[in-house]
Write a protein that holds these residues in place. Structure first.
Motif, short mmCIF file in Angstrom:
data_model
loop_
_atom_site.label_atom_id
_atom_site.label_comp_id
_atom_site.label_asym_id
_atom_site.label_seq_id
_atom_site.Cartn_x
_atom_site.Cartn_y
_atom_site.Cartn_z
N THR A 238 -69.33 -54.98 20.05
CA THR A 238 -67.89 -55.36 19.59
C THR A 238 -67.59 -55.90 18.21
N GLU A 239 -68.52 -56.98 17.91
CA GLU A 239 -68.36 -57.46 16.32
C GLU A 239 -68.39 -56.32 15.37
N ALA A 240 -69.49 -55.59 15.73
CA ALA A 240 -69.45 -54.54 14.71
C ALA A 240 -68.31 -53.64 14.55
N GLN A 241 -68.01 -53.20 15.62
CA GLN A 241 -66.90 -52.11 15.74
C GLN A 241 -65.73 -52.77 14.98
N ALA A 242 -65.30 -54.04 15.53
CA ALA A 242 -64.15 -54.89 14.73
C ALA A 242 -64.24 -54.87 13.53
N ALA A 243 -65.38 -55.15 13.15
CA ALA A 243 -65.51 -55.36 11.42
C ALA A 243 -65.51 -54.04 10.74
N GLN A 244 -66.10 -53.00 11.47
CA GLN A 244 -65.94 -51.63 10.88
C GLN A 244 -64.50 -51.16 10.78
N GLU A 245 -63.81 -51.52 11.93
CA GLU A 245 -62.18 -51.10 11.80
C GLU A 245 -61.39 -51.93 10.83
N ARG A 246 -61.92 -53.13 10.44
CA ARG A 246 -61.33 -53.98 9.32
C ARG A 246 -61.78 -53.48 8.18
N GLY A 247 -62.49 -52.18 8.08
CA GLY A 247 -62.64 -51.43 6.60
C GLY A 247 -64.31 -51.92 6.17
N HIS A 248 -64.75 -52.66 6.89
CA HIS A 248 -66.28 -52.96 6.42
C HIS A 248 -67.35 -51.89 6.72
N ARG A 249 -68.57 -51.69 5.58
CA ARG A 249 -69.35 -50.69 5.96
C ARG A 249 -70.48 -51.58 6.81
N VAL A 250 -70.36 -51.53 8.00
CA VAL A 250 -71.49 -52.47 8.90
C VAL A 250 -72.61 -51.94 9.10
N GLY A 251 -73.57 -52.82 8.99
CA GLY A 251 -75.26 -52.56 9.11
C GLY A 251 -75.32 -53.41 10.53
N VAL A 252 -75.99 -53.00 11.30
CA VAL A 252 -76.48 -53.69 12.65
C VAL A 252 -77.92 -53.71 12.85
N PHE A 253 -78.33 -55.03 13.20
CA PHE A 253 -79.54 -55.34 13.69
C PHE A 253 -79.59 -55.31 15.26
N LEU A 254 -79.98 -54.17 15.90
CA LEU A 254 -79.66 -54.13 17.18
C LEU A 254 -80.82 -54.67 17.85
N PRO A 255 -80.60 -55.58 18.80
CA PRO A 255 -81.76 -56.28 19.91
C PRO A 255 -82.60 -55.07 20.50
N PRO A 256 -83.67 -55.15 20.89
CA PRO A 256 -84.33 -54.19 21.42
C PRO A 256 -83.67 -54.15 23.10
N ALA A 257 -83.27 -55.08 23.61
CA ALA A 257 -82.60 -55.08 24.83
C ALA A 257 -81.37 -54.40 24.99
N CYS A 258 -80.63 -54.16 23.70
CA CYS A 258 -79.39 -53.52 23.36
C CYS A 258 -79.63 -52.18 22.83
N ALA A 259 -80.76 -51.69 22.95
CA ALA A 259 -81.23 -50.33 22.24
C ALA A 259 -80.45 -49.11 22.91
N ASP A 260 -79.96 -49.15 24.01
CA ASP A 260 -79.21 -48.22 24.57
C ASP A 260 -77.72 -48.45 24.31
N VAL A 261 -77.24 -49.48 24.08
CA VAL A 261 -75.89 -49.71 23.80
C VAL A 261 -75.29 -48.92 22.48
N PRO A 262 -74.19 -48.01 22.70
CA PRO A 262 -73.65 -47.34 21.90
C PRO A 262 -72.87 -48.33 20.79
N VAL A 263 -73.35 -48.07 19.41
CA VAL A 263 -72.66 -49.07 18.60
C VAL A 263 -72.14 -48.17 17.38
N LYS A 264 -70.68 -48.55 17.04
CA LYS A 264 -70.07 -47.73 16.06
C LYS A 264 -70.26 -48.66 14.75
N ALA A 265 -71.03 -48.23 13.81
CA ALA A 265 -71.56 -48.95 12.54
C ALA A 265 -71.80 -47.91 11.33
N HIS A 266 -71.98 -48.33 10.30
CA HIS A 266 -72.29 -47.33 9.17
C HIS A 266 -73.75 -47.18 9.38
N ALA A 267 -74.55 -48.28 9.71
CA ALA A 267 -76.06 -47.89 10.08
C ALA A 267 -76.56 -49.08 10.65
#
Ligand code: AMP
Ligand code: MG
Length: 322
Positions: A238-267
């Motif tokens: 949610t944090e990544a998507q919100a920042a992406q929608e505010r116009g950021h180019r967001v990079g995410v460090f996705l924890p292994p436990a969340c590896a299957d969670v779809p994330v909207k981000a630049h990378a």
């Protein structure tokens, strides 16, 4: 390409002549100078843009040399050196006369270590003296874990880059104040608190009970260009998507436990499950997200056990106020 014997000879010659050599170690690449040459040491500070009050670590070829570089070797220091050297443990001890104040930032203590990297050890043996080295990056930024990182960051400012391949540990050494009776951890790193406690047979405090100054421990350090924000693992998407929608180019460090969670981000970098792999990759991931043009990195802290303690320390400081 890995360093050859002729490269070692060349690097030792450059150190003797007062030059600077980037040295691979098992932790990160160091920017090395002859520890006994105040002018060469001054150039290290200049190249890094590091304040002269931030002491360097003196690297030695073997624990047997310790007595030449420090004024006093307490039994605990001897035990720690005997157990962890060569390895990612730095001991802060009373300064010996061979160490100029330029290398210690004016302190009467000196940080010393024997690194566990064949190329570093060959160089230290060939050179014969101590090599004062901080990490081979500009002050405050991410430490280099490959020879290419060093070249990209320091270019011609360093006289020679010894290539020892990618660093195996990937985060800096653990710094232990061993000047007093009770050792304490000044900076978490490649040797875990649990490992230290097992050898010492008692809990080890973090911080500096002996009231020695701990320079170079700024809140902002190890920082990529992109701003880093730390959130609860459950809030990453949610944090990544919100920042992406505010116009950021967001990079995410996705924890292994969340590896299957779809994330909207630049990378997105999926963080390795093993803490050793995470530590090894950490600085490379930060550099990669910078290179991909991210201006914001959303990450969460790992469990603070074992190497997770050092990883969390670096992430907090990467996220520190600039
Ligand atoms: P770097 O790994 O590049 O940050 O450089 C070495 C770090 O070692 C410094 O930032 C200091 O925090 C630490 N250090 C070196 N010498 C001493 C010392 N005499 N006392 C306390 N900390 C030290
Ligand atoms: Mg550093």
């Amino acid at each position: 390409m890995m360093a050859r014997t002729s490269d070692i000879g060349r690097a030792a010659g450059i150190l003797r002549a007062g030059g600077l050599v980037a040295v691979p170690t098992e932790t990160v690449y160091g920017l090395g100078a002859n520890a006994e040459d105040p002018a060469a040491v001054a150039r290290v500070f200049q190249v890094k843009g590091r304040p002269p009050t931030h002491p360097l670590i003196v690297h030695l070829a073997a624990a047997e040399q310790l007595g030449d570089w420090v004024a006093d070797v307490p039994d605990t220091a001897l035990a720690l050196a005997g157990h962890f050297w060569p390895g990612p443990l730095t001991l802060v001890l009373r300064r010996g006369r061979r160490v100029p104040l330029e290398a210690t930032g004016g302190l009467e203590t000196v940080a010393v270590r024997v690194p566990a990297h064949p190329v570093a050890l060959e160089l230290l043996s060939a050179f014969g003296g101590g090599v004062a080295a901080p990490s081979a990056n500009r002050f405050g930024s991410v430490s280099p874990t490959t020879a290419d990182h060093v070249r990209a960051e320091l270019g011609d400012a360093v006289d020679f880059v010894l290539d020892g391949g990618p660093c195996d540990v990937g985060v800096e050494s653990t710094i232990v104040d061993a000047t007093g009776g009770t050792p304490s951890i000044l900076r978490p790193g490649g040797v875990t608190p649990e490992d230290l406690e097992a050898v010492l047979g008692r809990p080890v405090a973090a911080g500096s009970p002996n009231h020695i100054r701990v320079p170079g421990q700024h809140p902002s350090h190890y920082a990529p260009r992109a701003r880093v924000v730390l959130v609860d693992p459950l809030e990453i998407a949610t944090e990544a998507q919100a920042a992406q929608e505010r116009g950021h180019r967001v990079g995410v460090f996705l924890p292994p436990a969340c590896a299957d969670v779809p994330v909207k981000a630049h990378a997105v970098v999926t963080v390795p499950e093993s803490m050793a792999d995470y530590a090894r990759g950490l600085y490379g991931f930060l550099r990669e997200l910078d290179q991909l043009g991210c201006d914001l990195i959303v990450a969460s802290l790992p469990v603070e056990q074992g190497l997770g303690v050092a990883i969390a320390n670096r992430l907090r400081r990467a996220a520190g106020p600039r």
